[in-house]
Design an enzyme around this catalytic site. Structure first.
Site, PDB file in Angstrom:
ATOM      1  N   SER A 188      34.885  39.458  -4.115  1.00  0.00           N
ATOM      2  CA  SER A 188      35.061  38.950  -5.479  1.00  0.00           C
ATOM      3  C   SER A 188      33.721  38.902  -6.200  1.00  0.00           C
ATOM      4  CB  SER A 188      35.689  37.548  -5.446  1.00  0.00           C
ATOM      5  OG  SER A 188      36.982  37.584  -4.901  1.00  0.00           O
ATOM      6  N   TYR A 245      42.096  43.539   4.652  1.00  0.00           N
ATOM      7  CA  TYR A 245      42.734  43.149   3.398  1.00  0.00           C
ATOM      8  C   TYR A 245      44.119  43.777   3.345  1.00  0.00           C
ATOM      9  CZ  TYR A 245      38.259  41.510   1.494  1.00  0.00           C
ATOM     10  OH  TYR A 245      37.089  40.823   1.278  1.00  0.00           O
ATOM     11  N   HIS A 275      46.859  42.437   0.589  1.00  0.00           N
ATOM     12  CA  HIS A 275      47.351  42.334  -0.793  1.00  0.00           C
ATOM     13  C   HIS A 275      48.817  42.767  -0.873  1.00  0.00           C
ATOM     14  CE1 HIS A 275      43.323  41.464  -2.254  1.00  0.00           C
ATOM     15  NE2 HIS A 275      42.866  42.526  -1.610  1.00  0.00           N
ATOM     16  N   GLU A 278      42.307  38.153   2.664  1.00  0.00           N
ATOM     17  CA  GLU A 278      42.338  37.468   1.374  1.00  0.00           C
ATOM     18  C   GLU A 278      43.070  36.138   1.386  1.00  0.00           C
ATOM     19  OE1 GLU A 278      45.996  40.150   1.247  1.00  0.00           O
ATOM     20  OE2 GLU A 278      43.937  40.299   1.981  1.00  0.00           O
ATOM     21  N   LYS A 327      40.467  48.129   3.865  1.00  0.00           N
ATOM     22  CA  LYS A 327      41.608  48.196   2.944  1.00  0.00           C
ATOM     23  C   LYS A 327      42.920  48.218   3.712  1.00  0.00           C
ATOM     24  CE  LYS A 327      41.701  48.147  -0.809  1.00  0.00           C
ATOM     25  NZ  LYS A 327      41.825  46.913  -1.617  1.00  0.00           N
ATOM     26  N   VAL A 330      41.872  36.779 -12.839  1.00  0.00           N
ATOM     27  CA  VAL A 330      42.755  35.674 -12.454  1.00  0.00           C
ATOM     28  C   VAL A 330      43.299  35.889 -11.043  1.00  0.00           C
ATOM     29  CG1 VAL A 330      44.854  34.426 -13.047  1.00  0.00           C
ATOM     30  CG2 VAL A 330      43.354  35.287 -14.852  1.00  0.00           C
ATOM     31  N   ALA A 352      41.507  49.805  -7.739  1.00  0.00           N
ATOM     32  CA  ALA A 352      41.967  48.775  -6.814  1.00  0.00           C
ATOM     33  C   ALA A 352      40.984  48.478  -5.688  1.00  0.00           C
ATOM     34  CB  ALA A 352      43.318  49.183  -6.225  1.00  0.00           C
ATOM     35  N   ILE A 374      43.681  43.701 -10.155  1.00  0.00           N
ATOM     36  CA  ILE A 374      44.663  44.760  -9.917  1.00  0.00           C
ATOM     37  C   ILE A 374      45.124  44.802  -8.468  1.00  0.00           C
ATOM     38  CG2 ILE A 374      42.988  46.588  -9.453  1.00  0.00           C
ATOM     39  CD1 ILE A 374      46.263  46.862 -11.544  1.00  0.00           C
ATOM     40  N   ASP A 375      44.294  44.354  -7.519  1.00  0.00           N
ATOM     41  CA  ASP A 375      44.729  44.299  -6.117  1.00  0.00           C
ATOM     42  C   ASP A 375      45.982  43.447  -5.949  1.00  0.00           C
ATOM     43  OD1 ASP A 375      43.177  45.951  -4.528  1.00  0.00           O
ATOM     44  OD2 ASP A 375      41.546  44.519  -4.359  1.00  0.00           O
ATOM     45  N   ARG A 392      33.677  51.926   2.517  1.00  0.00           N
ATOM     46  CA  ARG A 392      33.345  50.791   3.376  1.00  0.00           C
ATOM     47  C   ARG A 392      33.860  51.032   4.794  1.00  0.00           C
ATOM     48  NH1 ARG A 392      35.867  46.182  -0.420  1.00  0.00           N
ATOM     49  NH2 ARG A 392      37.291  47.915  -0.823  1.00  0.00           N
TER      50      ARG A 392
END
Length: 372
Positions: free
Chosen positions: A134, A94, A96, A118, A75, A239, A299, A269-270, A15
């Site tokens: 997502s 992002y 995380h 996020e 990322k 979740v 990830a 997992i992120d 990306r």
């Protein structure tokens, strides 16, 4: 403002932070955009496309990090990139941070202003910059899960949709949010027997209204998860607690009750994953086996469909990138509480409370950090 777009260097990450139409909008507003050569290649975008949109091309990442007022990525910055960040520089990507103490400390030490896609919010309570990824990850999960169930991949040798006279695979989805709903859409379309688990009664009602009898919905309790994990051929974990580490809903003991060759796809997992035995993998080596169960824990799942993901992401990030560029970070954050909620690190201060709690680090309110 001078805006830099470096090439992503995470394993098999294709990306890119800005697409040509986004560049054109930023240039129209008087900003300069510098794109690293080859940054868009993985998403099917050439350097010539960027030049036509008004960008200039840099031969490597160093001049971008050295000169840009704002870095726009996809990322989280890897260690080598974090060393290039400067005090007062804006990083929009992002992050995380909850499961990543090393990155958190490096960003604090950098003195940069780090806004995480996020945790940017919307008036309706959603996470608009996380939503498209997502959606992509949710739609990919049954696809990669079905592949991992093939015998040659270490799976049970089960076809997700079955065939006449042979039952379909049982797919259990933990979480009925954006990823879970999209995972259910694809799993149902592939003919699987689908159960979605959530602790929100409203989410279960929404799913029941959307899918009718095509899926089963179950209220989340430990006992319910234990039973469903035991039956699942494919378990998809989606979740999410915004900004925080994902809760470990599936324990190692539960894992031992699963069928040999069953598959777990941990979309969470992120944020650390919602399965106790999950650890991040890459597209180059996506799976591993624990207690006979195949784990797929990539990830950056949306990176596999880089063109779709890049364009979907830019659809939602561009207005915020324009606001940061047009107004400067202090004014942009001060006048927009939803963008302000995306501020995770600000000039050496940690401004995201769930991240601070995850790492036991001092927390400063975003309003205080920007001097409101």
């Amino acid at each position: 403002m001078r805006i830099g777009v470096p090439k992503e260097i995470k394993n098999h990450e294709y990306r890119v932070g800005l697409i040509p139409s986004s560049v054109q909008e930023l240039v129209h507003h008087g900003h300069q955009v510098v794109v690293e050569t080859g940054a868009g290649q993985g998403a099917g975008i050439s350097d010539a496309d960027y030049v036509a949109a008004g960008a200039t091309i840099a031969t490597g990442p160093d001049p971008i990090f050295a000169e840009a007022d704002m870095i726009v990525k996809v990322k989280e910055p890897l260690a080598v990139e974090r060393k290039k960040l400067r005090k007062g520089q804006i990083l929009f990507t992002y992050l995380h941070l909850a499961p990543d103490l090393e990155q958190t400390k490096d960003l604090i030490d950098s003195g940069a202003i780090c806004v995480a896609y996020e945790t940017v919010t919307a008036a309706n309570g959603t996470l608009p910059l996380l939503t498209p990824m997502s959606e992509v990850a949710g739609r990919l999960a049954p696809q990669v899960g079905a592949h991992s169930l093939e015998k040659a991949q270490g799976g049970r040798g089960v076809l997700l949709g079955g065939v006449p006279g042979v039952p379909a695979a049982e797919v259990v989805i933990l979480g009925g949010g954006v990823s879970g709903t999209h995972a259910a859409t694809i799993a149902v379309g592939m003919g699987a027997k689908v159960t979605v688990v959530d602790r929100s009664a409203d989410a279960l009602k929404r799913l029941a209204a959307q899918f009718g009898t095509a899926i089963s919905t179950v209220f989340s309790t430990r006992a319910a998860i234990e039973e469903l994990v035991r039956r699942a051929d494919l378990l998809i974990g989606t979740v999410l607690i915004p900004g925080a580490a994902a809760p470990k809903l599936v324990t190692r003991d539960m894992l031992k009750t699963m069928k040999p060759g069953s598959v777990i796809v941990d979309v969470a997992i992120d944020q650390g994953g919602c399965v106790e035995t999950s650890h991040a993998t890459t597209h180059a080596d996506p799976t591993y086996v624990v207690d006979g169960v195949v784990h797929y824990c990539v990830a950056n799942m949306p990176g596999a469909v880089a063109r779709t993901s890049t364009f979907a992401l830019n659809n939602v990030t561009l207005p915020f990138a324009l606001s940061l560029a047009n107004n400067g970070w202090k004014k942009a954050l001060a006048q927009d509480v939803h963008l302000r909620n995306g501020l995770n690190v600000c000039e050496g201060k940690l401004t995201c409370e769930p991240v601070a709690e995850a790492h036991g680090l001092p927390y400063v309110k975003a309003e205080t950090a920007i001097g409101m």
